[in-house]
Design an enzyme around this catalytic site. Structure first.
Site, PDB file in Angstrom:
ATOM      1  CG  ASP A  43      -1.809   1.212   1.241  1.00 41.43           C
ATOM      2  OD1 ASP A  43      -2.875   1.129   0.602  1.00 41.43           O
ATOM      3  OD2 ASP A  43      -1.450   2.249   1.840  1.00 41.43           O
ATOM      4  CE1 TYR A  48       0.625   7.859   3.225  1.00 39.73           C
ATOM      5  CE2 TYR A  48       1.067   5.688   2.338  1.00 39.73           C
ATOM      6  CZ  TYR A  48       0.218   6.567   2.973  1.00 39.73           C
ATOM      7  OH  TYR A  48      -1.036   6.141   3.346  1.00 39.73           O
ATOM      8  CE  LYS A  77      -3.733   4.821   0.670  1.00 40.75           C
ATOM      9  NZ  LYS A  77      -2.329   4.584   1.087  1.00 40.75           N
ATOM     10  CG  HIS A 110      -4.387   9.929   0.555  1.00 41.31           C
ATOM     11  ND1 HIS A 110      -3.020   9.842   0.405  1.00 41.31           N
ATOM     12  CD2 HIS A 110      -4.641   9.409   1.768  1.00 41.31           C
ATOM     13  CE1 HIS A 110      -2.489   9.287   1.475  1.00 41.31           C
ATOM     14  NE2 HIS A 110      -3.449   9.020   2.326  1.00 41.31           N
TER      15      HIS A 110
END
Ligand code: A2P
Length: 317
Positions: A43, A48, A77, A110
């Site tokens: 994931d 990130y 996302k 997201h």
């Protein structure tokens, strides 16, 4: 491995590897280690900041024959600054380039929150776009286009309430196929899960271990810590497993996907083994009593009242 099945019969391994907070310097090694252990679901998310290193690892594992692309399930996302129709595909293309892939298995919106393009975290409400300026339905339409082109095999949402999912369903076309939300014994989300499962929407649990490595700004004094809960620890002791394994077996038992993050080889292995752990009805019943509707990620960092974003209308509760 427990699997979740999509309407076209595609199968997603229910237990995946989370990568939020996995530092760019260590994530490559962790991904290679995870794939060697047997993880097949990773994931990711553009925000990130580590998709490039994850991509290096994926490329290496596929090149050296450790795994085939088609045996991996890769989720990413769309960040909040790419909700306008013209920004959606370029955002996915950047993620695909970073991950060294030509398609994603699953692409999620997201958050139901929009920013001006290029702003990762706006400093004030000036940088936000209201839901009138960037309607969720417009973004969802663009997500459907990506699916039609085969760039994302499946599409869904993250952090969406029942009310917002209903809006997307009412919009027509492809329904969200997944809603990824915070989920642990202190936030059990039963009503949301029931709604999703009644509407053929899968659910993924994020922060299943309580995300204790999250930035200090997301922490509250005195908040409960799932890994330290006495009931969870007692069940773990009685079964000779770890508290983390109890926390991971629990969503799997509810037919929910779960994505624990670790960059530590021993804990990667321990978490992976949660897949084979059964919990009794009694144990499930005991854990069900721990719900406090307590959010770790409460969304207060996305409050921009003059653009219509409050904590209350983020969660619609
Ligand atoms: P580490 O990466 O050093 O293993 P979440 O998945 O809820 O975001 O939680 C991630 C946090 O939990 C990280 O701090 C991670 O540390 C830690 N963690 C992951 N697996 C375990 C485990 N089996 N036991 C204890 N802590 C764990």
């Amino acid at each position: 491995m427990k699997m979740l099945t999509y309407s076209n019969n595609d199968q997603m391994p229910a237990l995946g590897l989370g990568t939020w907070k996995s530092d760019p310097g260590v994530v490559k090694k962790a991904i290679i280690e995870a794939i060697a252990i047997g993880y097949r679901h990773i994931d990711c998310a553009a925000i990130y900041g580590n998709e490039n290193e994850i991509g290096e690892a994926l490329q290496e594992c596929i090149k050296n024959g450790m795994v085939k692309r088609e045996d991996l399930w890769i989720t990413s996302k769309l960040w909040n600054d790419a909700h306008k129709r013209e920004d959606v595909q370029p955002a996915l293309e950047k993620t695909l380039a970073d991950l060294r892939l030509d398609y994603l298995d699953l692409y999620l919106m997201h958050w139901p929150v929009a920013f001006k393009n290029g702003l990762s975290f706006p400093e004030n409400s000036e940088g936000y776009l209201s839901l009138k300026e960037a309607p969720l339905a417009e973004t969802w339409q663009a997500m459907q286009e990506l699916q039609k082109q085969g760039l994302a095999k499946h599409i869904g949402t993250s952090n969406f309430s029942i009310h917002k999912l209903e809006q997307l369903i009412a919009f027509g076309g492809q329904k969200p196929e997944m809603n990824q939300v915070e989920l642990h014994p202190y936030l059990q989300q039963q009503a949301l899960i029931d709604f999703c499962h009644q509407n053929d929407i899968h659910v993924t649990a994020y922060s299943p271990l309580g995300s204790m490595d999250r930035p200090e700004v997301f922490k509250k004094e005195g908040e409960p810590i799932p890994l330290e809960n006495e009931t969870i620890k007692a069940i773990a002791t009685a079964k000779s497993i770890s508290p983390a394994q109890v926390l991971l077996a629990w969503p799997l038992h509810r037919k929910i996907s779960v994505i624990p993050k670790s960059t530590n080889p021993k804990r990667l292995q321990e978490n992976f083994e949660a897949n084979g752990i059964a919990l009794s009805d009694d144990e499930m019943g005991t854990i069900a009593k721990l719900d406090q509707h307590e959010r770790i990620i409460d969304g207060s960092f996305f409050v921009a009242e003059d653009k219509g974003y409050t904590v209350q209308n983020l969660w619609d509760e």
